[in-house]
Design a protein around this motif. Structure first.
Motif, mmCIF file in Angstrom:
data_model
loop_
_atom_site.group_PDB
_atom_site.id
_atom_site.type_symbol
_atom_site.label_atom_id
_atom_site.label_comp_id
_atom_site.label_asym_id
_atom_site.label_seq_id
_atom_site.Cartn_x
_atom_site.Cartn_y
_atom_site.Cartn_z
ATOM 1 N N UNK A 1 4.215 7.603 -2.664
ATOM 2 C CA UNK A 1 5.145 8.095 -3.680
ATOM 3 C C UNK A 1 6.244 7.060 -3.905
ATOM 4 N N UNK A 2 6.528 6.807 -5.147
ATOM 5 C CA UNK A 2 7.613 5.881 -5.468
ATOM 6 C C UNK A 2 8.218 6.281 -6.801
ATOM 7 N N UNK A 3 9.544 6.221 -6.879
ATOM 8 C CA UNK A 3 10.255 6.687 -8.079
ATOM 9 C C UNK A 3 9.830 8.102 -8.445
ATOM 10 N N UNK A 4 9.579 8.895 -7.431
ATOM 11 C CA UNK A 4 9.270 10.302 -7.645
ATOM 12 C C UNK A 4 7.856 10.597 -8.101
ATOM 13 N N UNK A 5 7.027 9.561 -8.187
ATOM 14 C CA UNK A 5 5.651 9.792 -8.651
ATOM 15 C C UNK A 5 4.636 9.367 -7.588
ATOM 16 N N UNK A 6 3.534 10.080 -7.550
ATOM 17 C CA UNK A 6 2.490 9.777 -6.577
ATOM 18 C C UNK A 6 1.456 8.852 -7.220
ATOM 19 N N UNK A 7 1.106 7.807 -6.499
ATOM 20 C CA UNK A 7 0.124 6.839 -6.984
ATOM 21 C C UNK A 7 -1.035 6.751 -5.991
ATOM 22 N N UNK A 8 -2.185 6.436 -6.518
ATOM 23 C CA UNK A 8 -3.371 6.360 -5.661
ATOM 24 C C UNK A 8 -4.019 4.982 -5.769
ATOM 25 N N UNK A 9 -4.344 4.412 -4.634
ATOM 26 C CA UNK A 9 -5.084 3.144 -4.601
ATOM 27 C C UNK A 9 -6.388 3.376 -3.843
ATOM 28 N N UNK A 10 -7.464 2.879 -4.401
ATOM 29 C CA UNK A 10 -8.776 3.096 -3.794
ATOM 30 C C UNK A 10 -9.344 1.780 -3.274
ATOM 31 N N UNK A 11 -9.845 1.850 -2.058
ATOM 32 C CA UNK A 11 -10.435 0.669 -1.422
ATOM 33 C C UNK A 11 -11.830 1.009 -0.918
ATOM 34 N N UNK A 12 -12.623 -0.010 -0.723
ATOM 35 C CA UNK A 12 -13.874 0.142 0.003
ATOM 36 C C UNK A 12 -13.726 -0.613 1.311
ATOM 37 N N UNK A 13 -14.001 0.095 2.401
ATOM 38 C CA UNK A 13 -13.861 -0.531 3.727
ATOM 39 C C UNK A 13 -15.235 -0.694 4.367
ATOM 40 N N UNK A 14 -15.552 -1.898 4.696
ATOM 41 C CA UNK A 14 -16.794 -2.143 5.416
ATOM 42 C C UNK A 14 -16.567 -2.004 6.918
ATOM 43 N N UNK A 15 -17.527 -1.418 7.587
ATOM 44 C CA UNK A 15 -17.419 -1.219 9.030
ATOM 45 C C UNK A 15 -18.680 -1.802 9.679
ATOM 46 N N UNK A 16 -18.479 -2.694 10.633
ATOM 47 C CA UNK A 16 -19.625 -3.314 11.298
ATOM 48 C C UNK A 16 -19.944 -2.620 12.609
ATOM 49 N N UNK A 17 -21.068 -2.924 13.171
ATOM 50 C CA UNK A 17 -21.488 -2.313 14.427
ATOM 51 C C UNK A 17 -20.668 -2.786 15.587
#
Ligand SMILES: [Cu+2]
Length: 279
Positions: A263-279
């Motif tokens: 939340x910033x300046x009273x508004x909610x923002x969304x950021x989307x990522x793809x996370x790779x996970x290795x063994x």
């Protein structure tokens, strides 16, 4: 190819923040495999048992059942999404506990990880939850009800369908930066991410080249949801109190969508990522 290293640095938007709060990080030990912990989850969990690494794969679990009143929506047409949580005897549950400042968190996301929405329904007198919802694209959506009951964080999920031609896409390629709209950019530092190991996902927000300090949101600096590609398993994430960092343990190798909200300046923002996970 070296997917693990390439992906390690970046985050996808996941529903992590939900439900994660109630559980302490102590459950995350490096000596237990993700598979074992996933199985342990189905037996239910007491407060000092390890938290379940994934949730949100079942419409009914451990005595509680999620029921959507209507599981078909019309594309682009706003309507009220109504649902209830009932106990073993079919009686609607009403004694929800506050978690992350709300008694109910609802995450809606299409099966391909697109169209993420985080909503806060209200409880009617008849013990039905409702929230206005518009789904602009056709396809099958996953609806996660995230709440706390009897001292336990719970996530139940059901499918919701929007009829029409849907163009599903794979998750975007992993990246360490994501556009959150309105000039905000979010960066993710995660180091090497391996299955079954606890890791810190450290986010920072930048606007016009300057670091932005997020405002408190749902009792933390931000909210993170993590969903596994393939089945949209919902991960626990533990927010750090003073920074935009989250402790997470990915139960298996593969790719995960991370949905970070701040939340910033009273508004909610969304950021989307793809996370790779290795063994
Ligand atoms: Cu919420």
């Amino acid at each position: 190819m070296n997917v693990g290293l390439k992906l390690a640095g970046f985050a996808t938007v996941l529903v992590l923040v939900f439900g994660a709060a109630a559980l302490a990080g102590s459950a995350v030990g490096p000596d237990r495999s993700g598979e074992n912990r996933a199985q342990a989850h189905t037996a239910g969990h007491s407060r000092d048992a390890a938290p379940a690494p994934v949730r949100g794969l079942a419409v009914s679990d451990d005595g509680l059942t999620l029921a959507l009143e209507d599981s078909v929506f019309e594309r682009g047409r706003g309507a009220e999404l109504r649902f209830s949580i009932s106990g073993a005897g079919g009686t609607p549950v009403h004694d929800f506990e506050v978690q992350h400042e709300k008694r109910m968190h609802l995450i809606v996301v299409r099966r391909d990880g697109r169209g993420f929405q985080h909503l806060h329904p209200t409880l009617d007198r008849d013990r039905t939850w409702s929230v206005p919802l518009t789904l602009p694209e056709a396809g099958t959506y996953r609806v996660f009800a995230d709440f706390k009951h009897d001292g336990e964080a719970r996530t139940l999920a059901a499918d919701l369908t929007v009829d029409g031609p849907a163009r599903y896409r794979p998750l975007p390629e992993p990246s360490v930066a994501a556009d959150a709209g309105e000039g905000y950019e979010v960066r993710l530092k995660a180091g090497r991410v391996r299955a079954g190991r606890e890791v810190a996902l450290d986010f920072s927000v930048i606007r016009d080249g300057r670091a932005v300090e997020p405002e408190p949101y749902l009792g933390a600096r931000g909210h993170l949801v993590a969903l596994r590609e393939g089945d949209l398993a919902f991960l626990h994430v533990h927010p750090d109190e003073s920074s935009l960092a989250f402790m997470a343990e990915f139960p298996s190798a593969g790719r995960y969508g991370l949905y970070l909200q701040f939340k910033h300046d009273g508004r909610v923002h969304t950021a989307e990522f793809t996370q790779g996970v290795s063994r």
